[in-house]
Design an enzyme around this catalytic site. Sequence first.
Site, PDB file in Angstrom:
ATOM      1  N   ASP A  75      12.306  -0.876   8.090  1.00  0.00           N
ATOM      2  CA  ASP A  75      12.131  -0.029   6.576  1.00  0.00           C
ATOM      3  C   ASP A  75      12.483   1.359   6.759  1.00  0.00           C
ATOM      4  O   ASP A  75      12.853   1.814   7.615  1.00  0.00           O
ATOM      5  CB  ASP A  75      10.696  -0.739   5.769  1.00  0.00           C
ATOM      6  CG  ASP A  75      11.010  -0.856   4.441  1.00  0.00           C
ATOM      7  OD1 ASP A  75      11.176   0.051   3.745  1.00  0.00           O
ATOM      8  OD2 ASP A  75      10.584  -1.885   3.924  1.00  0.00           O
ATOM      9  N   PRO A 119      -5.603   5.519   5.088  1.00  0.00           N
ATOM     10  CA  PRO A 119      -6.871   5.334   5.516  1.00  0.00           C
ATOM     11  C   PRO A 119      -6.929   3.271   5.482  1.00  0.00           C
ATOM     12  O   PRO A 119      -7.763   3.001   6.365  1.00  0.00           O
ATOM     13  CB  PRO A 119      -7.943   5.529   4.370  1.00  0.00           C
ATOM     14  CG  PRO A 119      -7.006   6.019   3.423  1.00  0.00           C
ATOM     15  CD  PRO A 119      -5.527   6.433   3.897  1.00  0.00           C
ATOM     16  N   ASP A 120      -6.109   2.637   5.077  1.00  0.00           N
ATOM     17  CA  ASP A 120      -6.249   1.298   5.058  1.00  0.00           C
ATOM     18  C   ASP A 120      -5.227   0.728   6.028  1.00  0.00           C
ATOM     19  O   ASP A 120      -5.157  -0.370   6.229  1.00  0.00           O
ATOM     20  CB  ASP A 120      -5.868   0.600   3.498  1.00  0.00           C
ATOM     21  CG  ASP A 120      -6.500   1.511   2.475  1.00  0.00           C
ATOM     22  OD1 ASP A 120      -7.673   1.436   2.577  1.00  0.00           O
ATOM     23  OD2 ASP A 120      -6.128   1.259   1.244  1.00  0.00           O
ATOM     24  N   ASP A 145      12.386   5.294  15.675  1.00  0.00           N
ATOM     25  CA  ASP A 145      13.019   5.830  14.374  1.00  0.00           C
ATOM     26  C   ASP A 145      14.797   5.590  14.908  1.00  0.00           C
ATOM     27  O   ASP A 145      15.100   6.034  15.702  1.00  0.00           O
ATOM     28  CB  ASP A 145      12.845   7.444  14.171  1.00  0.00           C
ATOM     29  CG  ASP A 145      13.621   7.743  12.993  1.00  0.00           C
ATOM     30  OD1 ASP A 145      13.310   7.786  11.845  1.00  0.00           O
ATOM     31  OD2 ASP A 145      14.855   8.057  13.228  1.00  0.00           O
ATOM     32  N   HIS A 176       8.104   3.149   1.025  1.00  0.00           N
ATOM     33  CA  HIS A 176       8.432   1.726   0.840  1.00  0.00           C
ATOM     34  C   HIS A 176       7.979   0.920   2.115  1.00  0.00           C
ATOM     35  O   HIS A 176       7.049  -0.158   1.880  1.00  0.00           O
ATOM     36  CB  HIS A 176       9.945   1.383   0.602  1.00  0.00           C
ATOM     37  CG  HIS A 176      10.271   0.081   0.178  1.00  0.00           C
ATOM     38  ND1 HIS A 176      10.803  -1.081   1.327  1.00  0.00           N
ATOM     39  CD2 HIS A 176      10.231  -0.604  -0.884  1.00  0.00           C
ATOM     40  CE1 HIS A 176      10.711  -2.259   0.586  1.00  0.00           C
ATOM     41  NE2 HIS A 176      10.570  -2.114  -0.803  1.00  0.00           N
ATOM     42  N   ASN A 220     -15.271  -1.899   4.603  1.00  0.00           N
ATOM     43  CA  ASN A 220     -13.744  -2.234   4.322  1.00  0.00           C
ATOM     44  C   ASN A 220     -13.566  -2.633   2.853  1.00  0.00           C
ATOM     45  O   ASN A 220     -12.694  -3.561   2.602  1.00  0.00           O
ATOM     46  CB  ASN A 220     -13.207  -2.798   5.249  1.00  0.00           C
ATOM     47  CG  ASN A 220     -12.966  -2.120   6.616  1.00  0.00           C
ATOM     48  OD1 ASN A 220     -12.693  -1.070   6.669  1.00  0.00           O
ATOM     49  ND2 ASN A 220     -12.541  -2.955   7.812  1.00  0.00           N
ATOM     50  N   ASN A 275      16.963  -8.181  -5.959  1.00  0.00           N
ATOM     51  CA  ASN A 275      16.235  -8.050  -7.461  1.00  0.00           C
ATOM     52  C   ASN A 275      17.160  -7.871  -8.526  1.00  0.00           C
ATOM     53  O   ASN A 275      16.675  -7.153  -9.368  1.00  0.00           O
ATOM     54  CB  ASN A 275      15.406  -6.850  -7.206  1.00  0.00           C
ATOM     55  CG  ASN A 275      14.247  -6.835  -6.156  1.00  0.00           C
ATOM     56  OD1 ASN A 275      13.734  -8.070  -5.677  1.00  0.00           O
ATOM     57  ND2 ASN A 275      13.903  -5.600  -5.424  1.00  0.00           N
ATOM     58  N   VAL A 298      16.960 -17.746   8.605  1.00  0.00           N
ATOM     59  CA  VAL A 298      15.983 -16.551   8.040  1.00  0.00           C
ATOM     60  C   VAL A 298      15.430 -17.083   6.685  1.00  0.00           C
ATOM     61  O   VAL A 298      15.892 -18.128   6.151  1.00  0.00           O
ATOM     62  CB  VAL A 298      17.095 -15.409   7.523  1.00  0.00           C
ATOM     63  CG1 VAL A 298      16.162 -14.506   6.734  1.00  0.00           C
ATOM     64  CG2 VAL A 298      17.869 -14.946   8.626  1.00  0.00           C
ATOM     65  N   SER A 337      10.743  -7.698  -2.297  1.00  0.00           N
ATOM     66  CA  SER A 337      10.270  -7.025  -0.908  1.00  0.00           C
ATOM     67  C   SER A 337       8.694  -7.132  -0.762  1.00  0.00           C
ATOM     68  O   SER A 337       8.283  -7.601   0.281  1.00  0.00           O
ATOM     69  CB  SER A 337      10.374  -5.435  -1.311  1.00  0.00           C
ATOM     70  OG  SER A 337      11.709  -4.933  -1.169  1.00  0.00           O
TER      71      SER A 337
END
Length: 453
Positions: free
Chosen positions: A62, A70-71, A81, A95, A112, A193, A208, A257
């Site tokens: 992506d 934090p999550d 990369d 994204h 949490n 989409n 897939v 997505s």
Amino acid sequence: MGAKRVWSTTGVVALTGALLLTSAPTASADYVRDQQWVLDAYKMDATWALTQGEGVTVAVVDSGVDGSHPDLTGQVLQGKDFTGGGNAQEDVAGHGTGMASLIAGHGHGAGNNAGMVGLAPKAKILPLRVLQKKNDDFEDDTWAEAVRYAVDNGAKVINLSLGDSVGGTLTSGREAIAYAQARDVVVVAGAGNEGGFTVAEPAALPGVVSVGAVDDEGNLWDKSNTGEGLTLVAPGVEIVYANTNRSDGYGLSSGTSDATAYVSATAALVRAKYPDLTAGQVINRLIKSASFLHHKGLKAPDREYGYGIIRPNKALTMDIPKGPKDGPLGQLSSSTGSKTGGATEGSEDGSTQAKEQDSSSRLPIALIIGGIAAVVVIGGIIFAVLRNRRNGGSGGPGSGGGTPPAGPGYQPQPSTGYQQYPSSAPNQGYPTPQGQSGQTFSPYAQQPPHQGQ
């Protein structure tokens, strides 16, 4: 080759002030947690008592994943990369971070109990950056390299919430998918989409898991692509996700997505619970445990719902035979030891096609003329029959109704082996998210019809 991205359509919308369901949530400790209707719909606390995706790495191909959110702290591996930017944990577009949070977000705060929680909160995320900015092209050669890297670096699930909605996948992309399938990796991709009748690639490629989107009532999202080759559908409408590019750290989106990320997370749960299953057998569990819920009269695979809506808990708990190692979707052929793909595939695209065209151009003139005459005669017969039906039929124009005939090669499968949707298991294990439960109609918790009925 550049491609149009299969991205969430409203990814730039801030969460602040957004209301995802028709009824206001009850007061609780965290507004963000309240808005995650998917957790309530699936009663994920019961599933997390079985597994939370421990020991499974999901590659997110992506725009990068910001592991400082934090999550997501502690869940995101170094990654790589592929854009020349140098840092897979830099996410300018936001994204990739969002998709990672739907897969493996673990929340934050005391117990949490605040923030984003994904369906597999203990899975690891391998960020593979193939885009920098939102408008960058999704290049086949780039994402193909990332897919191979994911396979070679331990990913058991690859999430492709990106795709080509305007053309076919090049040889490099097809070979990369084949490489992953041959090495026991589940590949999941978004259907697209555009609201079109063709599933985007690479989602449409053999083997897939192609994913469409449904809303909180289990109905197909109107912009979700449909068609032959659609495998599953999953929640993808008004989805909260982590986004460090926004001041509040969260966004709201709709798209295939998001649905793709939820299917990837479910695959991670199955791989954690059943480590002896092949990728194909994992896909088999996803398909056999899916349900059409309240949609009656559909046959699997349906062109709009595929084999049904994913059900994470049932994918872990239903008594489903392992099935063939390659799974129900088959696999792409690799160039290694095969007559398809790679240089051989290029040869077929070139010299073989040229031979076929040359051969067809030498057909006898009499045969061509005879074929045209046959078409004319058959057309006349069909016209006469249709006119007779219009004049003599009792239903009048349009009385046939029903579902239009499926496209070439589309063979709906019988419903044998698909099971009834049992009642949800009692709450246990992971803390129950507070908020929407019981306030809005949720077919996910209903007793649906048999999948094939």
